[in-house]
Design a protein around this motif. Structure first.
Motif, PDB file in Angstrom:
ATOM      1  N   ARG A 198      65.317  20.617  36.767  1.00 36.12           N
ATOM      2  CA  ARG A 198      64.222  19.805  36.263  1.00 36.12           C
ATOM      3  C   ARG A 198      62.910  20.361  36.818  1.00 36.12           C
ATOM      4  NH1 ARG A 198      65.120  14.098  39.641  1.00 36.12           N
ATOM      5  NH2 ARG A 198      64.545  14.920  41.712  1.00 36.12           N
ATOM      6  N   ARG A 199      61.805  20.120  36.066  1.00 36.24           N
ATOM      7  CA  ARG A 199      60.511  20.599  36.532  1.00 36.24           C
ATOM      8  C   ARG A 199      59.369  19.791  35.947  1.00 36.24           C
ATOM      9  NH1 ARG A 199      60.492  26.653  33.884  1.00 36.24           N
ATOM     10  NH2 ARG A 199      61.651  26.173  31.996  1.00 36.24           N
ATOM     11  N   HIS A 200      58.267  19.779  36.686  1.00 37.79           N
ATOM     12  CA  HIS A 200      57.073  19.041  36.281  1.00 37.79           C
ATOM     13  C   HIS A 200      56.210  19.841  35.312  1.00 37.79           C
ATOM     14  CE1 HIS A 200      57.429  15.621  39.041  1.00 37.79           C
ATOM     15  NE2 HIS A 200      57.861  16.485  39.961  1.00 37.79           N
ATOM     16  N   GLU A 201      56.361  21.159  35.302  1.00 34.34           N
ATOM     17  CA  GLU A 201      55.512  22.019  34.472  1.00 34.34           C
ATOM     18  C   GLU A 201      56.379  22.864  33.564  1.00 34.34           C
ATOM     19  OE1 GLU A 201      52.264  25.625  35.112  1.00 34.34           O
ATOM     20  OE2 GLU A 201      52.394  24.006  36.588  1.00 34.34           O
ATOM     21  N   ILE A 202      55.891  23.115  32.351  1.00 36.71           N
ATOM     22  CA  ILE A 202      56.673  23.857  31.375  1.00 36.71           C
ATOM     23  C   ILE A 202      55.737  24.645  30.470  1.00 36.71           C
ATOM     24  CG2 ILE A 202      56.711  21.953  29.718  1.00 36.71           C
ATOM     25  CD1 ILE A 202      59.506  22.789  28.924  1.00 36.71           C
ATOM     26  N   ALA A 203      56.189  25.830  30.050  1.00 36.90           N
ATOM     27  CA  ALA A 203      55.470  26.607  29.036  1.00 36.90           C
ATOM     28  C   ALA A 203      55.930  26.111  27.674  1.00 36.90           C
ATOM     29  CB  ALA A 203      55.757  28.092  29.205  1.00 36.90           C
ATOM     30  N   TYR A 204      55.037  25.457  26.951  1.00 39.31           N
ATOM     31  CA  TYR A 204      55.451  24.818  25.704  1.00 39.31           C
ATOM     32  C   TYR A 204      55.231  25.701  24.483  1.00 39.31           C
ATOM     33  CZ  TYR A 204      50.439  23.824  25.216  1.00 39.31           C
ATOM     34  OH  TYR A 204      49.068  23.933  25.124  1.00 39.31           O
ATOM     35  N   ILE A 205      54.408  26.749  24.585  1.00 37.91           N
ATOM     36  CA  ILE A 205      54.187  27.684  23.485  1.00 37.91           C
ATOM     37  C   ILE A 205      53.428  28.884  24.041  1.00 37.91           C
ATOM     38  CG2 ILE A 205      51.911  26.960  22.639  1.00 37.91           C
ATOM     39  CD1 ILE A 205      53.131  27.062  19.785  1.00 37.91           C
ATOM     40  N   SER A 206      53.331  29.943  23.245  1.00 40.37           N
ATOM     41  CA  SER A 206      52.548  31.119  23.616  1.00 40.37           C
ATOM     42  C   SER A 206      51.379  31.275  22.652  1.00 40.37           C
ATOM     43  CB  SER A 206      53.409  32.387  23.576  1.00 40.37           C
ATOM     44  OG  SER A 206      54.473  32.290  24.488  1.00 40.37           O
ATOM     45  N   SER A 207      50.250  31.690  23.203  1.00 38.40           N
ATOM     46  CA  SER A 207      49.065  31.946  22.389  1.00 38.40           C
ATOM     47  C   SER A 207      48.316  33.114  22.997  1.00 38.40           C
ATOM     48  CB  SER A 207      48.160  30.705  22.350  1.00 38.40           C
ATOM     49  OG  SER A 207      46.995  30.953  21.576  1.00 38.40           O
ATOM     50  N   ASN A 208      47.863  34.030  22.140  1.00 40.32           N
ATOM     51  CA  ASN A 208      47.206  35.253  22.615  1.00 40.32           C
ATOM     52  C   ASN A 208      48.089  36.007  23.610  1.00 40.32           C
ATOM     53  OD1 ASN A 208      44.696  34.959  21.159  1.00 40.32           O
ATOM     54  ND2 ASN A 208      44.189  33.304  22.579  1.00 40.32           N
ATOM     55  N   ASN A 209      49.392  35.938  23.344  1.00 39.20           N
ATOM     56  CA  ASN A 209      50.395  36.613  24.166  1.00 39.20           C
ATOM     57  C   ASN A 209      50.373  36.167  25.624  1.00 39.20           C
ATOM     58  OD1 ASN A 209      49.466  39.171  22.075  1.00 39.20           O
ATOM     59  ND2 ASN A 209      51.608  38.484  22.116  1.00 39.20           N
ATOM     60  N   LYS A 210      49.974  34.910  25.832  1.00 35.00           N
ATOM     61  CA  LYS A 210      50.032  34.282  27.136  1.00 35.00           C
ATOM     62  C   LYS A 210      50.775  32.955  26.998  1.00 35.00           C
ATOM     63  CE  LYS A 210      47.176  37.191  29.310  1.00 35.00           C
ATOM     64  NZ  LYS A 210      47.474  37.967  30.529  1.00 35.00           N
ATOM     65  N   ARG A 211      51.492  32.554  28.031  1.00 30.30           N
ATOM     66  CA  ARG A 211      52.183  31.274  28.006  1.00 30.30           C
ATOM     67  C   ARG A 211      51.202  30.137  28.275  1.00 30.30           C
ATOM     68  NH1 ARG A 211      57.013  31.310  32.028  1.00 30.30           N
ATOM     69  NH2 ARG A 211      55.277  31.747  33.443  1.00 30.30           N
ATOM     70  N   LEU A 212      51.252  29.114  27.450  1.00 23.07           N
ATOM     71  CA  LEU A 212      50.437  27.920  27.672  1.00 23.07           C
ATOM     72  C   LEU A 212      51.288  26.892  28.399  1.00 23.07           C
ATOM     73  CD1 LEU A 212      48.531  27.547  24.279  1.00 23.07           C
ATOM     74  CD2 LEU A 212      47.877  28.811  26.344  1.00 23.07           C
ATOM     75  N   ILE A 424      57.969  33.956  12.641  1.00 24.91           N
ATOM     76  CA  ILE A 424      57.419  32.594  12.657  1.00 24.91           C
ATOM     77  C   ILE A 424      55.900  32.627  12.673  1.00 24.91           C
ATOM     78  CG2 ILE A 424      57.238  30.490  14.041  1.00 24.91           C
ATOM     79  CD1 ILE A 424      60.128  30.874  14.840  1.00 24.91           C
ATOM     80  N   GLY A 425      55.331  33.535  13.465  1.00 18.50           N
ATOM     81  CA  GLY A 425      53.887  33.655  13.533  1.00 18.50           C
ATOM     82  C   GLY A 425      53.278  32.758  14.580  1.00 18.50           C
ATOM     83  N   TYR A 426      53.556  33.066  15.865  1.00 20.12           N
ATOM     84  CA  TYR A 426      52.966  32.288  16.942  1.00 20.12           C
ATOM     85  C   TYR A 426      51.459  32.565  17.018  1.00 20.12           C
ATOM     86  CZ  TYR A 426      57.559  30.842  18.468  1.00 20.12           C
ATOM     87  OH  TYR A 426      58.811  30.275  18.525  1.00 20.12           O
ATOM     88  N   PRO A 427      50.665  31.597  17.501  1.00 19.31           N
ATOM     89  CA  PRO A 427      49.206  31.717  17.475  1.00 19.31           C
ATOM     90  C   PRO A 427      48.709  32.995  18.171  1.00 19.31           C
ATOM     91  CG  PRO A 427      49.847  29.482  18.064  1.00 19.31           C
ATOM     92  CD  PRO A 427      51.100  30.298  18.052  1.00 19.31           C
ATOM     93  N   SER A 428      47.994  33.813  17.403  1.00 16.54           N
ATOM     94  CA  SER A 428      47.372  35.035  17.940  1.00 16.54           C
ATOM     95  C   SER A 428      48.365  35.894  18.706  1.00 16.54           C
ATOM     96  CB  SER A 428      46.182  34.668  18.839  1.00 16.54           C
ATOM     97  OG  SER A 428      45.225  33.917  18.130  1.00 16.54           O
TER      98      SER A 428
END
Length: 475
Positions: A198-212, A424-428
């Protein structure tokens, strides 16, 4: 990071090393000169130094047996391969094979130096795609700490028990057990595991080839309960078949679903599913830790979702990896690999995405993640042995399990090529659907207990360059 801490300790020990370094003759077969055209009969095989390890564990790795009749050329080749096989069990620091010949009767003496098998190791590690990504932000919240216990070679049967209790960025408790042979023919093995994360923080998507990332100090955004079982079949020494069944129960909060409805797919905040995988490996490398000769093949097919629990989970992935290593001379060698991952699905949840930047990738792009469904990767490395493998003795340590160690340094030039297909086409996600190139030079430190420290200076097609640190072999 466990490897990093141990390397620091070892470097300190070198400052207080007593005794002279010697050439690594202990890792070469010490044999009488055999006539290549003469036929020999194996009279006996004697094992020396295996105080804990059962005889059959070692004999299983030797491709000849008492009573065999072989030519001198064939026998020499088989025994050198036997030495490599014994070392690749990772149960021993050193292995040598001596021969005594009398009237074409051969007695084989296998001498091994056992490792230390129990490690209560403190966990202090960075939770990021790699060390370099973390060092860019120096986010001390992304630190895991706890204790990792591993007991190798239980009862001398090469059984392994591992226990992890971890807090910090990623809270985890995990228990696993493996045994290489459960039948009389010594061909079938078993692995069992269970874990809760379990964790408090998560990468929910990638944008500009960086994890958000999203973080909630008051709630756990991600929980995963896993149980696994694997059956291994190894009839021949170099080939291994593995069938794996895993159960997963993943839960994310509404916060994650609102940010990315396709994280678990279709606005779900819970997925419960079974995964069935088949894996085949053929391993002819001279060393699993840092190979210089031989080849490696791995093929895997994975079915996620078996029509139980969540019927919408229905995904198929395949991976293929080929590695080749060859010595060009006493000091020069060449290494190369080809790998691919294919997803046979129209749409894949974000948590199941493949890509570059999650542990494997094109060197020079350590600061990026490139998400996609299909991945191709090629690596080539030209190596030079700056310091050939040598044995060092640390005089103030009484036990041979730690006082006698090998050490080597390799320099190299390398070039990587990769491609990520993102349908799929992830943002940027502009590094997907285009060729990725990376090249550079490296300095690799290799020592006992499978430790590797790589320092690399690399550059990519974006014109970026940097110094990067890794803790596994490059290929």
């Amino acid at each position: 990071m466990k490897q990093f801490l141990l390397l620091i300790i070892l470097s300190c020990c070198f400052q207080f090393t007593y005794g002279q370094a010697t050439e690594l003759n202990e890792l070469k077969t010490d044999s009488v000169q055999l006539d290549t055209n003469q036929t020999y009969v194996i009279n006996s095989i004697v094992l020396i130094g295996n105080k804990k390890t059962r005889d059959y564990i070692i004999l299983r790795e030797i491709p000849v047996k008492k009573g065999d009749t072989l030519s001198g050329k064939k026998l020499t080749k088989e025994l050198e391969q036997a030495r490599k096989n014994i070392l690749n069990t990772t149960l021993f620091h050193f292995a040598s094979i001596n021969l005594v010949e009398e009237k074409n009767q051969i007695s084989i003496y296998v001498i091994v130096n056992e490792r230390w098998y129990f490690f209560p190791f403190p966990i202090l590690e960075i939770d990021d795609t790699n060390f370099n990504t973390w060092f860019e932000t120096k986010d001390w919240n992304r630190i895991n700490y706890g204790i990792y216990l591993t007991q190798r070679n239980i009862g001398g049967r090469d059984e392994t028990m591992r226990f992890t209790f971890q807090l910090g960025f990623r809270e985890r408790i995990k228990l696993s057990y493996s045994i290489p042979y459960i039948n009389k023919k010594k061909t079938i093995g078993l692995n069992l595991s269970s874990s809760f994360l379990r964790r408090h923080e998560i990468a929910y998507i990638s944008s500009n080839n960086k994890r958000l990332q999203v973080r909630d100090e008051d709630d756990y955004l991600y929980k995963n309960q896993t149980y696994g079982a694997a059956i291994h079949y190894r009839k021949k020494i170099f080939n291994k078949h593995t069938l794996i069944l895993n159960y997963n129960n993943i839960h994310v909060t509404d916060t994650v679903v609102n940010l990315n409805p396709d994280y678990l797919s279709e606005n779900k905040n819970r997925n419960e599913f079974l995964t069935l995988s088949y894996n085949f490996t053929r391993d002819r490398r001279d060393s699993k830790n840092y190979p210089l000769s031989g080849h490696y093949l791995s093929a895997n097919i994975q079915k996620i979702g078996l029509g139980v629990f969540d019927h919408s989970m229905n995904y198929i992935n395949t991976t293929l990896q080929v590695k080749k290593f060859g010595k060009l001379s006493d000091r020069f060698s060449l290494a190369g690999s080809l790998s691919s991952t294919f997803s046979y699905n129209k749409k894949t949840p974000y948590f199941l995405e493949n890509g570059i930047g999650y542990g494997v990738g094109v060197r020079g792009y350590e600061y990026y993640v490139i998400d996609g469904q299909n991945v191709g990767l090629a690596k080539l490395q030209f190596r030079f042995s700056l310091l050939q493998p040598r044995v060092y003795r640390i005089g103030f340590i009484p036990s041979d399990k730690f006082s006698k160690m090998h050490f080597a340094i390799y320099s190299s030039i390398f070039s990587d090529l990769g491609y990520v297909d993102d349908r799929i086409g992830y943002p940027s996600n502009n590094l997907a659907n285009t060729w990725l190139f990376g090249s550079g030079i490296s300095l690799d430190f290799v020592t006992y207990y499978d430790l590797v420290l790589r320092t690399e200076f690399s550059f990519n097609k974006l014109g970026e360059s940097g110094l990067f640190i890794h803790f596994v072999a490059p290929i």
